[in-house]
Design an enzyme around this catalytic site. Structure first.
Site, PDB file in Angstrom:
ATOM      1  N   HIS A 192       0.692  -1.007  -0.066  1.00 54.67           N
ATOM      2  CA  HIS A 192      -0.107   0.084   0.209  1.00 54.67           C
ATOM      3  C   HIS A 192       0.790   1.180  -0.002  1.00 54.67           C
ATOM      4  O   HIS A 192       1.935   1.367   0.773  1.00 54.67           O
ATOM      5  CB  HIS A 192      -0.976   0.229   1.216  1.00 54.67           C
ATOM      6  N   TYR A 209       4.051   2.224  13.965  1.00 59.55           N
ATOM      7  CA  TYR A 209       4.208   3.051  12.944  1.00 59.55           C
ATOM      8  C   TYR A 209       3.822   4.685  12.945  1.00 59.55           C
ATOM      9  O   TYR A 209       2.546   4.656  13.414  1.00 59.55           O
ATOM     10  CB  TYR A 209       3.912   2.803  11.506  1.00 59.55           C
TER      11      TYR A 209
END
Length: 470
Positions: free
Chosen positions: A71, A134
């Site tokens: 992605h 993240y």
């Protein structure tokens, strides 16, 4: 695999532009371990972009071989493993020469990676109970642009440690397009404000008509609009260049002009600075020698104290202060700007041609600045990723008075420069009936900071010849 303790914090470059791996110090013993997962001061000092995260996410995967597929999002991402180990694969899905470049590496708690906006990322877990975190610098939005790549794309040819036929993959990831069918992620947009002014026209020529460059006139984007903060999806923009300004120096001394100058030169830039700060945008703003009082005995440096003489200079100085609040800013101070449309050089050339012998001020000293050179300096600073801050931008060469420049125009157009009569500023404006703004007598700006970035300023006499020839 056992986590390696005691590494030195260091950067490792990758073949994908802007994507870097960081080896992280992990401190541990038989009881467990500790690491600084994100340490802004140390990491930015090593070259990691100060990308301004706004969200921290955690992905937990209980089985070996869990694979999450490629992605590319319109934000930057800092990925670091908390427990376990992953194989990471990244494919550059941005527009440009590096489109399709692949990079793979294993991540454990002692190794992290910075993934730039538009680079497709995928992870395969190599140990059970793996979790990674993240940081991202934007929030998900249905209006943003995303790209996806099939995990099994033959062009990317990723060498997965565990064959894809043997791992858990979502149906959505299985059906993403091949590389040839991927829609590349476009660069963050550049917005030029004041696009129909003389600098705006020069920027049109310098930046061209690329799809990610937008040009806005006042009719398109009014900086005085109370809804400016929601006028665009500002997270899609990487740079705003403020090429608009109120430059009627004498009219600024009138009540109406004073109001308009403050709105255009101070309030508008302040609004742009807030937008830039909130959205991680680089703000480029053009200022003026009028922020100084003109009493120096050397070229003005960028860090000299502001001491404007009149309203115009006061508004430009206020704009400088406002723009400097944006973390990513370039303020370009110029003098005696010459571009498209009516200006001093064109006026002198017209007078010479019509046989008129003008009286021209000879006690104001400075350099011309051609809009083509300002545009060139803006592009240079952005492309060179120069340190943010204030830069002086003018032509180079021996300082000259307006009378000297008028004589140079007469000479360049084949007329006798002796036809110019030099007069003092006081004498020139002695018969004026409207308000006259005070002018700095000394407008010479030091160019050493800009030149240290690799920019070469054009001698103003050479620039003048080129301008007249063009």
């Amino acid at each position: 695999m056992t986590v390696e303790f005691g590494k030195q914090l260091q950067v490792v470059e990758t073949p994908i532009p802007g994507m870097i791996v960081l080896e992280l110090p992990v401190h541990g013993d038989a009881r467990g371990w500790f690491k600084e997962n994100w340490q802004r001061e140390k990491m930015t000092a090593l070259g990691l972009p100060d990308f301004g995260p706004v969200q921290n996410n955690i992905s937990f995967n209980d089985a070996v071989g869990t694979t999450r597929g490629i992605h590319a999002e319109p934000w930057d991402k800092w990925v670091s493993v908390a427990t376990g180990r992953i194989f990471g694969a990244w494919v550059d899905l941005r527009e440009g020469d590096s489109f399709g470049t692949v990079f793979t590496v294993e991540l454990d708690p002692s190794r992290a990676i910075f993934v730039p906006r538009g680079v497709g990322n995928s992870y395969q877990t190599l140990e059970p109970d793996t979790a990674y975190t993240y940081l991202v610098n934007d929030h998900w939005s249905p209006d943003a642009s995303y790209s996806f790549l099939n995990l099994a794309d033959e062009t990317a040819a990723i060498d997965w440690p565990i064959p894809l036929a043997d791992v858990e993959i979502s149906e959505k990831d299985k059906n993403h397009p091949r590389l040839a069918d991927v829609t590349p992620i476009a660069p963050r947009k550049i917005l030029v404000v004041g696009a129909n002014g003389q600098l705006g026209l020069a920027l049109r020529a310098a930046l061209g008509e690329a799809a990610h460059v937008e040009y806005a006139t006042r009719a398109d984007l009014d900086l005085a609009d109370a809804d400016l903060a929601t006028a665009r999806r500002w997270r899609d923009y990487g740079t705003i260049i403020n090429a608009g300004a109120y430059t009627a120096v004498d009219l600024a001394e009138t009540p109406e002009g004073r109001r308009d100058a403050w709105i255009a030169n101070a309030e508008g830039p302040a609004r742009l600075a807030r937008i830039a700060a909130e959205n991680g945008i680089t703000l480029v703003h053009v200022s003026s020698d009028y922020v100084f009082d003109g009493t120096a005995d050397r070229p003005y440096r960028e860090d000299d104290a502001l001491a404007p003489l009149g309203v115009y200079g006061q508004t430009k100085a206020a704009g400088d202060v406002a723009v400097a609040t944006a973390p990513r800013h370039y303020i370009l101070r110029t003098s005696w700007v010459i571009g498209a449309g009516k200006n001093f050089v064109r006026t002198m050339a017209s007078l010479a041609e019509r046989g008129i012998d003008p009286r021209v001020v000879d006690d104001q000293i400075g350099h011309l600045t051609f809009t083509t050179d300002i545009a060139r300096a803006i592009v240079h600073l952005l492309d060179a990723d120069a340190p943010y801050g204030v830069y002086n931008v003018t032509s180079s060469g021996d300082p000259a008075s307006w009378a000297d420049i008028a004589r140079a125009v007469f000479s360049a157009t084949g007329h006798d420069p002796a036809r110019i009569t030099g007069v003092s500023t006081e004498e020139y404006f002695a018969s004026a009936t409207a308000p006259v703004a005070p002018r700095p007598a000394w407008s010479v700006l030091d160019l050493s900071k800009l030149e240290a970035t690799g920019f070469t300023a054009v001698d103003h006499r050479e620039g003048l010849r080129g301008y007249l020839a063009g």
